[in-house]
Design a protein around this motif. Structure first.
Motif, PDB file in Angstrom:
ATOM      1  N   GLY A  17       0.815  -1.217   0.000  1.00 35.38           N
ATOM      2  CA  GLY A  17       0.000   0.000   0.000  1.00 35.38           C
ATOM      3  C   GLY A  17       0.845   1.261   0.000  1.00 35.38           C
ATOM      4  N   GLU A  36      10.697   3.243   5.504  1.00 40.03           N
ATOM      5  CA  GLU A  36      10.441   1.820   5.708  1.00 40.03           C
ATOM      6  C   GLU A  36      11.423   1.268   6.750  1.00 40.03           C
ATOM      7  N   HIS A  49      -3.160 -12.478  -5.264  1.00 42.57           N
ATOM      8  CA  HIS A  49      -4.050 -12.206  -6.406  1.00 42.57           C
ATOM      9  C   HIS A  49      -4.151 -10.687  -6.539  1.00 42.57           C
ATOM     10  N   ARG A 110       4.230 -12.390  -4.548  1.00 40.51           N
ATOM     11  CA  ARG A 110       4.121 -11.020  -4.020  1.00 40.51           C
ATOM     12  C   ARG A 110       5.481 -10.332  -3.964  1.00 40.51           C
ATOM     13  N   ASP A 299      -3.762  -2.060   5.706  1.00 35.29           N
ATOM     14  CA  ASP A 299      -3.929  -2.872   6.912  1.00 35.29           C
ATOM     15  C   ASP A 299      -3.874  -2.043   8.190  1.00 35.29           C
ATOM     16  N   ALA A 312      -4.523  -6.407   0.068  1.00 38.57           N
ATOM     17  CA  ALA A 312      -3.584  -5.483  -0.560  1.00 38.57           C
ATOM     18  C   ALA A 312      -4.307  -4.641  -1.610  1.00 38.57           C
TER      19      ALA A 312
HETATM   20  P1  FAD Z   1       1.995  -4.111   4.789  1.00 39.49           P
HETATM   21  O1  FAD Z   1       2.128  -4.836   3.506  1.00 39.49           O
HETATM   22  O2  FAD Z   1       1.988  -4.892   6.062  1.00 39.49           O
HETATM   23  O3  FAD Z   1       3.172  -3.044   4.841  1.00 39.49           O
HETATM   24  C1  FAD Z   1       3.450  -2.284   5.984  1.00 39.49           C
HETATM   25  C2  FAD Z   1       4.893  -1.818   5.891  1.00 39.49           C
HETATM   26  O4  FAD Z   1       5.147  -0.873   6.931  1.00 39.49           O
HETATM   27  C3  FAD Z   1       5.893  -2.965   6.095  1.00 39.49           C
HETATM   28  O5  FAD Z   1       6.834  -2.954   5.047  1.00 39.49           O
HETATM   29  C4  FAD Z   1       6.525  -2.647   7.443  1.00 39.49           C
HETATM   30  O6  FAD Z   1       7.874  -3.078   7.536  1.00 39.49           O
HETATM   31  C5  FAD Z   1       6.412  -1.130   7.494  1.00 39.49           C
HETATM   32  N1  FAD Z   1       6.392  -0.576   8.858  1.00 39.49           N
HETATM   33  C6  FAD Z   1       5.635  -0.996   9.907  1.00 39.49           C
HETATM   34  N2  FAD Z   1       5.879  -0.236  10.998  1.00 39.49           N
HETATM   35  C7  FAD Z   1       6.817   0.686  10.629  1.00 39.49           C
HETATM   36  C8  FAD Z   1       7.458   1.761  11.317  1.00 39.49           C
HETATM   37  N3  FAD Z   1       7.207   2.025  12.629  1.00 39.49           N
HETATM   38  N4  FAD Z   1       8.350   2.525  10.645  1.00 39.49           N
HETATM   39  C9  FAD Z   1       8.610   2.273   9.327  1.00 39.49           C
HETATM   40  N5  FAD Z   1       8.036   1.258   8.626  1.00 39.49           N
HETATM   41  C10 FAD Z   1       7.129   0.487   9.268  1.00 39.49           C
HETATM   42  N6  FAD Z   1      -4.162  -9.267  -0.391  1.00 39.49           N
HETATM   43  C11 FAD Z   1      -4.541  -9.259  -1.685  1.00 39.49           C
HETATM   44  O7  FAD Z   1      -4.926  -8.191  -2.209  1.00 39.49           O
HETATM   45  N7  FAD Z   1      -4.553 -10.404  -2.438  1.00 39.49           N
HETATM   46  C12 FAD Z   1      -4.149 -11.609  -1.911  1.00 39.49           C
HETATM   47  O8  FAD Z   1      -4.147 -12.626  -2.610  1.00 39.49           O
HETATM   48  C13 FAD Z   1      -3.725 -11.652  -0.545  1.00 39.49           C
HETATM   49  N8  FAD Z   1      -3.319 -12.809   0.015  1.00 39.49           N
HETATM   50  C14 FAD Z   1      -2.918 -12.827   1.313  1.00 39.49           C
HETATM   51  C15 FAD Z   1      -2.506 -14.029   1.904  1.00 39.49           C
HETATM   52  C16 FAD Z   1      -2.088 -14.066   3.237  1.00 39.49           C
HETATM   53  C17 FAD Z   1      -1.704 -15.389   3.849  1.00 39.49           C
HETATM   54  C18 FAD Z   1      -2.053 -12.856   4.001  1.00 39.49           C
HETATM   55  C19 FAD Z   1      -1.597 -12.870   5.445  1.00 39.49           C
HETATM   56  C20 FAD Z   1      -2.460 -11.658   3.425  1.00 39.49           C
HETATM   57  C21 FAD Z   1      -2.899 -11.628   2.090  1.00 39.49           C
HETATM   58  N9  FAD Z   1      -3.338 -10.437   1.492  1.00 39.49           N
HETATM   59  C22 FAD Z   1      -3.743 -10.429   0.197  1.00 39.49           C
HETATM   60  C23 FAD Z   1      -3.407  -9.200   2.278  1.00 39.49           C
HETATM   61  C24 FAD Z   1      -2.209  -8.312   2.077  1.00 39.49           C
HETATM   62  O9  FAD Z   1      -1.005  -9.003   2.294  1.00 39.49           O
HETATM   63  C25 FAD Z   1      -2.268  -7.112   3.014  1.00 39.49           C
HETATM   64  O10 FAD Z   1      -3.568  -6.597   3.072  1.00 39.49           O
HETATM   65  C26 FAD Z   1      -1.316  -6.039   2.496  1.00 39.49           C
HETATM   66  O11 FAD Z   1       0.013  -6.489   2.596  1.00 39.49           O
HETATM   67  C27 FAD Z   1      -1.489  -4.735   3.263  1.00 39.49           C
HETATM   68  O12 FAD Z   1      -0.609  -3.782   2.731  1.00 39.49           O
HETATM   69  P2  FAD Z   1      -0.117  -2.567   3.623  1.00 39.49           P
HETATM   70  O13 FAD Z   1       0.800  -1.785   2.753  1.00 39.49           O
HETATM   71  O14 FAD Z   1      -1.277  -1.900   4.248  1.00 39.49           O
HETATM   72  O15 FAD Z   1       0.676  -3.235   4.832  1.00 39.49           O
END
Ligand code: FAD
Length: 383
Positions: A17, A36, A49, A110, A299, A312
């Motif tokens: 995201g 990050e 996906h 991913r 998330d 995601a």
């Molecule tokens: P994240 O990907 O968790 O990224 C957060 C980032 O912030 C990380 O890199 C972390 O290191 C960084 N961070 C955290 N705290 C700090 C801090 N204090 N300072 C600096 N950096 C920090 N979604 C789909 O759309 N399709 C799918 O098929 C799918 N399959 C999935 C299967 C599984 C088993 C799981 C568990 C999830 C799946 N998802 C899928 C969901 C998806 O992985 C998450 O919804 C998505 O990764 C969320 O993205 P985000 O950027 O919000 O958070």
């Protein structure tokens, strides 16, 4: 004393995201830096996906063709009985997704997708090894403090920092995510091993058992050379481990799903070499998505169990709508932008969160157009 650097927009977290938000904001002409905590990203063994709804966002930032070339293009999302193999639903994707929903539906590793997202950003705006440890909201900016002692000020801060979001904690107070009671086993499978079964594996199939236990299996490469599965299994008690995931085994997979499984499922279990087990976390719907100069996405804002394969995708849709709202209002009117963003996103993201947690998506024949045909780049903004 060194002067503290000021930036317009700080995105905390360069996950799926955050990286999308940075790319979209740059594309819209904003000045943005992304912080990050990880020193680098590795190719963790997991697939994802990406629906046509989000391929339209990748089109906007010039990544659609590249991702479409790397990923697999399943013709359907099949749901099948884990024992008999009976088809419960056959949801058309492939060419149908392109013509009906306006973009391809892909399944991809991913790590491969994330690497493309990071490579597409100017390297000078992505700051690895920057763990945010504190922030101070002030009248005209936010002071951000990182673990290595570095400080910057930002006019706006976007919390794309995942389920344990520190920005969420600043907005709503400390609260650990709740263990959902479910775990997922994740394994990459060598397609050659599956081929030796003599069975033809579909490129996207969810195998179902009672109580919604399942194995979602799909290809992660265009040439079909890599196959992946993720399970959903309810467990008794809590997640007792300190770590984010633990090793599992072929034996554990056999104990849960083996014995009377359909031969294709048994083939998957037999071809398993390395498999890990992950807890699925959850939160109730948040009462607040932004306050002052802080705003959440992905998330950090609406975590969900992954069973709809849209977590995601929702984070990336958030990024697109937030960018459009800021473009419409301009930086100075950021509070209006945050209001428009939440008004446009809350209902859809909450609906997806609810259905994903319920694990009912596409188990029976249903029309997925409300998810896949949505266009975050052109959909009306609300408010
Ligand atoms: P994240 O990907 O968790 O990224 C957060 C980032 O912030 C990380 O890199 C972390 O290191 C960084 N961070 C955290 N705290 C700090 C801090 N204090 N300072 C600096 N950096 C920090 N979604 C789909 O759309 N399709 C799918 O098929 C799918 N399959 C999935 C299967 C599984 C088993 C799981 C568990 C999830 C799946 N998802 C899928 C969901 C998806 O992985 C998450 O919804 C998505 O990764 C969320 O993205 P985000 O950027 O919000 O958070």
């Amino acid at each position: 004393m060194t002067e503290i650097q000021h930036i317009d927009i700080a995105v905390i977290g360069a996950g799926l995201g955050g990286a999308a938000a940075a790319a979209l904001l740059i594309d819209a002409g904003f000045s943005v830096h992304c912080f990050e905590q990880a020193p680098e990203f590795t190719r963790l063994g997991a697939g994802i996906h990406i629906g046509p709804n989000v391929m339209k966002v990748f089109r906007k930032i010039g990544l659609e063709d590249r991702l479409a070339a790397i990923g697999a293009h399943p013709s359907h999302w099949f749901s099948r009985d884990g024992r008999t193999g009976e088809y419960l639903s056959k949801i058309k994707l492939g060419d149908y997704a392109v013509s009906e929903y306006g973009a391809p539906y892909i399944t991809i590793h991913r790590g491969d997708m994330h690497a493309e997202q990071i490579a597409a950003l100017p390297s000078e705006i992505v700051h690895f090894n920057h763990r945010l440890v504190d922030l101070q909201e002030r009248d005209s900016d936010v002071l951000l403090s990182f673990a290595d002692g570095k400080q910057v000020t930002a006019s706006l801060v976007i919390g794309a920092d995942g389920i344990n979001s520190m920005i969420r904690e600043k907005l709503l107070g400390p609260e650990k995510p709740r263990f959902s009671g479910w775990v997922g086993h994740r394994a990459l499978i060598d397609m050659n091993k599956l081929a030796s079964t003599g069975l033809e594996y579909e490129r996207c199939v969810k195998w179902w058992w009672e109580k919604s236990r399942h194995i979602m299996a799909y290809a992660t490469k265009a040439d079909g050379s890599e196959y992946y599965y993720v399970t959903g299994v309810p467990i008794e008690g809590g997640w007792e481990h300190e770590t984010g995931f633990v090793d599992s085994s072929k034996e554990e997979m056999e104990a849960i799903f083996g014995g009377d499984a359909h031969p294709m499922v048994q083939g998957l279990i037999d071809a398993t070499t390395e498999v890990t087990k992950w807890p699925f976390w959850n939160r109730d719907v948040l009462s607040l998505w932004s306050r002052g100069r802080l705003c959440l996405l992905g998330d950090a804002c609406h975590p969900m169990r992954p069973h709809m394969a849209q977590g995601a995708c929702m984070a990336i849709e958030d990024a697109a709508i937030l960018t459009r709202a800021l473009t419409q209002t301009g930086m100075a009117q950021y509070q209006d932008a945050f209001r428009i963003y939440e008004a446009t996103r809350r209902e859809r993201a909450t609906k997806v969160q609810t259905i994903s947690n319920a694990n009912t998506w596409l188990k029976q024949p249903e029309d997925p157009a409300w998810v896949y045909a949505y266009d975050p780049i052109h959909a009306p903004l609300v408010g």
